[in-house]
Design a protein around this motif. Sequence first.
Motif, PDB file in Angstrom:
ATOM      1  N   ASN A   1     -23.461  39.302  -7.586  1.00  0.00           N
ATOM      2  CA  ASN A   1     -22.779  38.102  -8.085  1.00  0.00           C
ATOM      3  C   ASN A   1     -23.704  37.268  -8.963  1.00  0.00           C
ATOM      4  OD1 ASN A   1     -20.528  36.156  -8.069  1.00  0.00           O
ATOM      5  ND2 ASN A   1     -21.966  34.873  -6.950  1.00  0.00           N
ATOM      6  N   ALA A   2     -24.985  37.162  -8.576  1.00  0.00           N
ATOM      7  CA  ALA A   2     -25.935  36.383  -9.379  1.00  0.00           C
ATOM      8  C   ALA A   2     -26.239  37.061 -10.710  1.00  0.00           C
ATOM      9  CB  ALA A   2     -27.226  36.173  -8.585  1.00  0.00           C
ATOM     10  N   LEU A   3     -26.340  38.390 -10.713  1.00  0.00           N
ATOM     11  CA  LEU A   3     -26.661  39.106 -11.949  1.00  0.00           C
ATOM     12  C   LEU A   3     -25.541  38.990 -12.974  1.00  0.00           C
ATOM     13  CD1 LEU A   3     -28.414  42.433 -10.850  1.00  0.00           C
ATOM     14  CD2 LEU A   3     -29.398  40.545 -12.128  1.00  0.00           C
ATOM     15  N   PHE A   4     -24.308  39.101 -12.522  1.00  0.00           N
ATOM     16  CA  PHE A   4     -23.184  39.145 -13.456  1.00  0.00           C
ATOM     17  C   PHE A   4     -22.533  37.785 -13.675  1.00  0.00           C
ATOM     18  CE2 PHE A   4     -23.505  43.527 -11.970  1.00  0.00           C
ATOM     19  CZ  PHE A   4     -23.515  44.194 -13.185  1.00  0.00           C
ATOM     20  N   THR A   5     -23.107  36.713 -13.153  1.00  0.00           N
ATOM     21  CA  THR A   5     -22.588  35.371 -13.433  1.00  0.00           C
ATOM     22  C   THR A   5     -23.691  34.477 -14.012  1.00  0.00           C
ATOM     23  OG1 THR A   5     -23.021  34.784 -11.116  1.00  0.00           O
ATOM     24  CG2 THR A   5     -20.776  35.482 -11.683  1.00  0.00           C
TER      25      THR A   5
ATOM     26  N   PRO B   1     -34.295  28.687   3.448  1.00  0.00           N
ATOM     27  CA  PRO B   1     -33.418  29.797   3.837  1.00  0.00           C
ATOM     28  C   PRO B   1     -33.098  30.683   2.643  1.00  0.00           C
ATOM     29  CG  PRO B   1     -32.198  27.730   3.748  1.00  0.00           C
ATOM     30  CD  PRO B   1     -33.642  27.379   3.615  1.00  0.00           C
ATOM     31  N   GLU B   2     -32.935  31.957   2.897  1.00  0.00           N
ATOM     32  CA  GLU B   2     -32.615  32.903   1.839  1.00  0.00           C
ATOM     33  C   GLU B   2     -31.235  32.589   1.263  1.00  0.00           C
ATOM     34  OE1 GLU B   2     -32.908  36.793   3.366  1.00  0.00           O
ATOM     35  OE2 GLU B   2     -35.039  36.664   3.827  1.00  0.00           O
ATOM     36  N   PRO B   3     -31.075  32.756  -0.059  1.00  0.00           N
ATOM     37  CA  PRO B   3     -29.758  32.450  -0.662  1.00  0.00           C
ATOM     38  C   PRO B   3     -28.635  33.297  -0.093  1.00  0.00           C
ATOM     39  CG  PRO B   3     -31.469  32.639  -2.348  1.00  0.00           C
ATOM     40  CD  PRO B   3     -32.088  33.101  -1.057  1.00  0.00           C
TER      41      PRO B   3
END
Length: 207
Positions: A140-144, A124-126
Amino acid sequence: MTLPWDLILFYTFATVLVLAGLAMISVKNSVHAALFLVLAFFTSAALWLLLQAEFLAIALVLVYVGAVMVLFLFVVMMLDINSEPLREGFIRYLPIGIGVAIVMLVEMLLLVGVRVMYALPVVPEPAAAANRSNVSWLGNALFTQFLLPFEIAAIVLTVAIVAAIMLTLRRRTGTLRQSASAQSAVRASDRVRIVKMASAGKGGSTP
């Protein structure tokens, strides 16, 4: 049997995209070709939205349609490039182009066939698993999790921009340059000289 609305939109956008691509490489006017390329980019963004890839669609519109293509169109209109003589010998290269396209198509079909034969389990897609939109999850993934690679990429792009500006502003012989410091240091006494002359009398003669 009724087709789903998403499928109808997909085929409509795909048809517009193919026609825009064909028109872009077939028209003789460079400005018209750039406008058809803008249409192709915008239609591709619509297809990305149908696939729920909102970030890619927004980036395609903002970066390519909003910046790159506008700049390209501006440069084409400013330079007034006459591309008609360049397209006169296009038919000579058509067989080679068709051959290369066929080879690329065969390679893509082979890759698709191999992936079908050795299909991996569906993951499944995140974004869907987190019950969030694509843009929200990616931000959220880029900045964490990927903040350091994101900042390194920004530094690399900044260095590339500075290097491009420095290469453009290198000294050339025979070119006129503007010196802001020299213009600021100009004095009126160095540029203007007031000469007193006697006033003219009647008939244009001096008394």
